[in-house]
Design a protein around this motif. Structure first.
Motif, PDB file in Angstrom:
ATOM      1  N   ARG A  18      34.094  33.178  37.889  1.00 32.47           N
ATOM      2  CA  ARG A  18      33.891  31.804  39.002  1.00 32.47           C
ATOM      3  C   ARG A  18      35.185  31.601  39.456  1.00 32.47           C
ATOM      4  O   ARG A  18      36.598  31.663  38.752  1.00 32.47           O
ATOM      5  N   GLU A  24      24.941  31.081  32.095  1.00 35.59           N
ATOM      6  CA  GLU A  24      26.284  30.820  31.642  1.00 35.59           C
ATOM      7  C   GLU A  24      26.625  29.862  30.714  1.00 35.59           C
ATOM      8  O   GLU A  24      25.897  28.524  30.214  1.00 35.59           O
ATOM      9  N   VAL A  65      42.123  33.991  30.987  1.00 38.12           N
ATOM     10  CA  VAL A  65      41.292  33.013  30.530  1.00 38.12           C
ATOM     11  C   VAL A  65      41.209  32.844  28.972  1.00 38.12           C
ATOM     12  O   VAL A  65      41.898  32.279  28.283  1.00 38.12           O
ATOM     13  N   GLU A  83      29.715  33.878  43.466  1.00 36.87           N
ATOM     14  CA  GLU A  83      29.193  33.159  43.420  1.00 36.87           C
ATOM     15  C   GLU A  83      27.829  32.729  44.592  1.00 36.87           C
ATOM     16  O   GLU A  83      27.177  32.724  43.869  1.00 36.87           O
ATOM     17  N   GLY A 116      32.529  30.961  32.647  1.00 39.40           N
ATOM     18  CA  GLY A 116      32.599  31.171  33.331  1.00 39.40           C
ATOM     19  C   GLY A 116      32.637  32.589  34.464  1.00 39.40           C
ATOM     20  O   GLY A 116      33.094  32.728  35.165  1.00 39.40           O
TER      21      GLY A 116
END
Ligand code: N01
Length: 555
Positions: free
Chosen positions: A415, A484, A423, A127, A438
């Protein structure tokens, strides 16, 4: 430790830096390399195979071919490329399509940007540096601000978990990972699965094998391909009209132009009169039966209400059954080959060459797994509840963990080192099939939520690649480091994907298909592709850009 908790902070030594890393060198990866390089980016693609071609590199099983006409199943991004390749059949066989992919790689000098025989095992987003750190099974470490998954929608082979598989003494093969050196299929061969791959392979293997045992769980709807040599005048007509053909493909619902060289006056004479198309929707059941008798097997593809109306569908299913019983001489075998209990149009429709006829051969046995399920694989064959079948070779034509499998098999972390497979544990969520919330700067080509697998996939791929390249160009030109998808935009897109599928046969309550994830044990049931049409999808993607990348955060 869950995969989310496991370490995502590997130290990267001797990291090779690029502007973009592309995962996969099939038709999507190849065009990405070309396009991004044209735009001035440094690109490295990682490919598990020893050469380009993706699907057409791996699926070398006997009988493998495309069911989209070659003149349309080819790149449209370069007019000189279009003129430089000659197709020999209306629908090309695997070696010819692989040859075409190799020709493209040579012509655009793509291979020097590809690391072959290498698999990406992980990609982690750093990040702080807004950089993807990519690692491979050869220990390579690469970094790039952009990571693009061109991993294919049907590339993660599915081998069902059958007891005793490791015990079998002969070769065990999967159609989607067929050995390059070929296989001796002259002995007793068993094949599990009668989807598109099985239906293509079975008639060809039957000609080579001493005996072929076909293990079928669900009979499917398959229509004659009627493939032929491609006439030189037809090829020429396409080549002279490619600009129009491509434009029509791009804005069509499914990537087909519906452009016909036959309509050209100069060609009509040689073709003879064409039968009138049967009336759509207004025909009575009796007229439909008559149309079936007159025009043949594929006629119900022309009645669009078959895909929306269960009565029209049921009539088509009945007539299909009649046809199977006409072709297959043994009534019990015909009965086993007759689909029932789910509508036509739920699973991917298949085109075949002599599939049903093959079951009239003395060296072919259909084993109906609905009558007796598979119990185990033994050293010398396969046992069902009905008996043991001695085999020298066992083939899995059991399909793929479609659309999500290739992505989830890589340890992708966005992230907060959150893993994509976590996810997506309850089903995938994407925005436009292009990005996952994300996971900044990670793009998926033909991802879940895209129209890819319901369209001529090369046309779908070109749209994605061009959108992604333009997006990266926009970011770089305007000093943005990341793009994003927002969570609300992804959620809304997911709802829309479901909405447009409602009422179609794809999601009929009795339907179980890989489109729904139903072929993989434990996979969340969810309709994966976007059925709203490629043209409509393209317009939406363009609108998103026109609205300043609506639904994305640019930072
Ligand atoms: O895979 P599939 P495929 N025990 O999932 C059976 C594209 N494609 O490789 O229906 C016993 O369709 C399964 O049975 P069931 C095309 O998009 C295109 O054939 O689940 N059987 C089914 O019969 C296509 O849709 C082309 O009950 C088991 C078969 O295996 C997609 O690829 C050519 C089983 C799998 O069929 C996938 O096609 C080839 C088990 N445990 C592929 N597990 C062309 O362009 C699965 N099966 C022409």
């Amino acid at each position: 430790m869950t995969s989310t908790e496991s370490s995502a902070t590997a130290t990267f030594h001797d990291v090779a830096s690029y502007d973009a890393v592309v995962v996969g060198a099939g038709f999507a990866g190849m065009y990405l390399i070309h396009k991004l390089r044209q735009d001035g980016l440094s690109v490295r693609a990682i490919e598990a195979g020893t050469d380009v071609g993706g699907t057409w590199y791996w699926n070398r099983y006997p009988g493998a071919r495309c069911d989209v006409p070659s003149m349309e199943y080819s790149y449209g991004f370069d007019s000189e490329l279009e003129q430089s390749w000659e197709w020999t059949e209306i629908m090309a066989a695997q070696p010819e399509i692989l040859g075409y992919a190799r020709h493209v790689a040579d012509r655009f000098d793509l291979r020097r940007h590809i690391s072959f025989s290498t698999r990406v095992v992980a990609a982690v987003f750093d990040e702080e540096r807004a950089t993807w750190m990519v690692s491979t099974d050869r220990g390579d470490r690469l970094e790039a601000p952009f990571c693009i998954m061109a991993t294919g929608a049907l590339s993660a082979a599915n081998i069902p978990d059958i007891a005793g598989l490791e015990r079998f003494r002969g070769p065990v093969l999967h159609t989607g990972a067929w050995p390059k050196q070929g296989v001796d299929l002259s002995g007793r061969v068993g094949i599990i699965g009668t989807g598109s791959s099985g239906v293509q392979a079975i008639p060809v293997i039957a000609e080579q094998a001493e005996h072929l045992f076909v293990f079928q769980r669900t009979p499917g709807f398959t229509f004659p391909a009627n493939n032929k040599a491609l006439r030189p005048d037809v090829q020429q007509a396409y080549k002279e009209n490619y600009a129009e053909v491509r434009e029509r493909q791009r804005h069509s619902p499914n990537g087909f132009s519906n452009w016909s060289p036959i309509r050209k006056a100069s060609l009509r004479e040689t073709d003879g009169p064409r039968p009138a198309r049967p009336e759509i929707r207004t025909d009575t059941p009796e007229q439909r039966k008559q149309a079936w008798r007159t025009y043949g097997f594929g006629v119900f593809q022309r009645y669009s209400d078959v895909y929306q109306d269960l009565d029209a569908n049921a009539l088509a299913v009945d007539l299909f059954a009649d046809h199977v019983h006409e072709v297959v001489t043994d009534p019990a075998v015909a009965e086993s080959l007759t689909p029932e209990g789910y509508p036509l149009g739920c699973k991917r429709q298949v085109l075949d060459t002599n599939f049903f006829e093959t079951f009239n051969r003395a060296n072919v046995t259909l084993v109906d797994l609905r009558r007796g399920a598979i119990v185990e694989i033994t050293e010398t064959g396969l046992r069902t509840t009905e008996g043991h079948y001695e085999l020298d070779t066992l083939i899995f034509a059991t399909g793929f963990d479609a659309m999500t499998g290739a992505l989830e098999r890589i340890d992708l972390r966005g992230r907060g080192a959150v893993a994509l497979r976590d996810v997506w544990a309850n089903g995938p969520s994407t925005y436009l099939g292009l990005q996952v919330a994300g996971f900044p700067n990670l793009f998926t080509v033909t991802g879940p939520g895209s129209p890819s697998v319901l369209a001529n996939v090369i046309v779908a791929i070109e749209q994605h690649v061009e959108w992604i390249a333009a997006c990266i160009g926009h970011l770089r030109a305007n000093g943005f480091r990341t793009i994003e998808a927002t969570a609300p935009a992804a959620q809304a897109w997911g709802l829309h994907v479901n909405e447009v599928a409602e009422g179609t046969m794809y999601v009929a309550p009795t339907c179980n298909s890989w489109y729904l994830g139903a072929n993989i044990e434990g996979k969340a049931r969810m309709f994966l592709p976007y059925v709203g049409g490629l043209g409509r999808y393209r317009a939406r993607c363009e609108e998103v850009v026109a609205n300043g990348y609506e639904g994305f955060t640019l930072a």
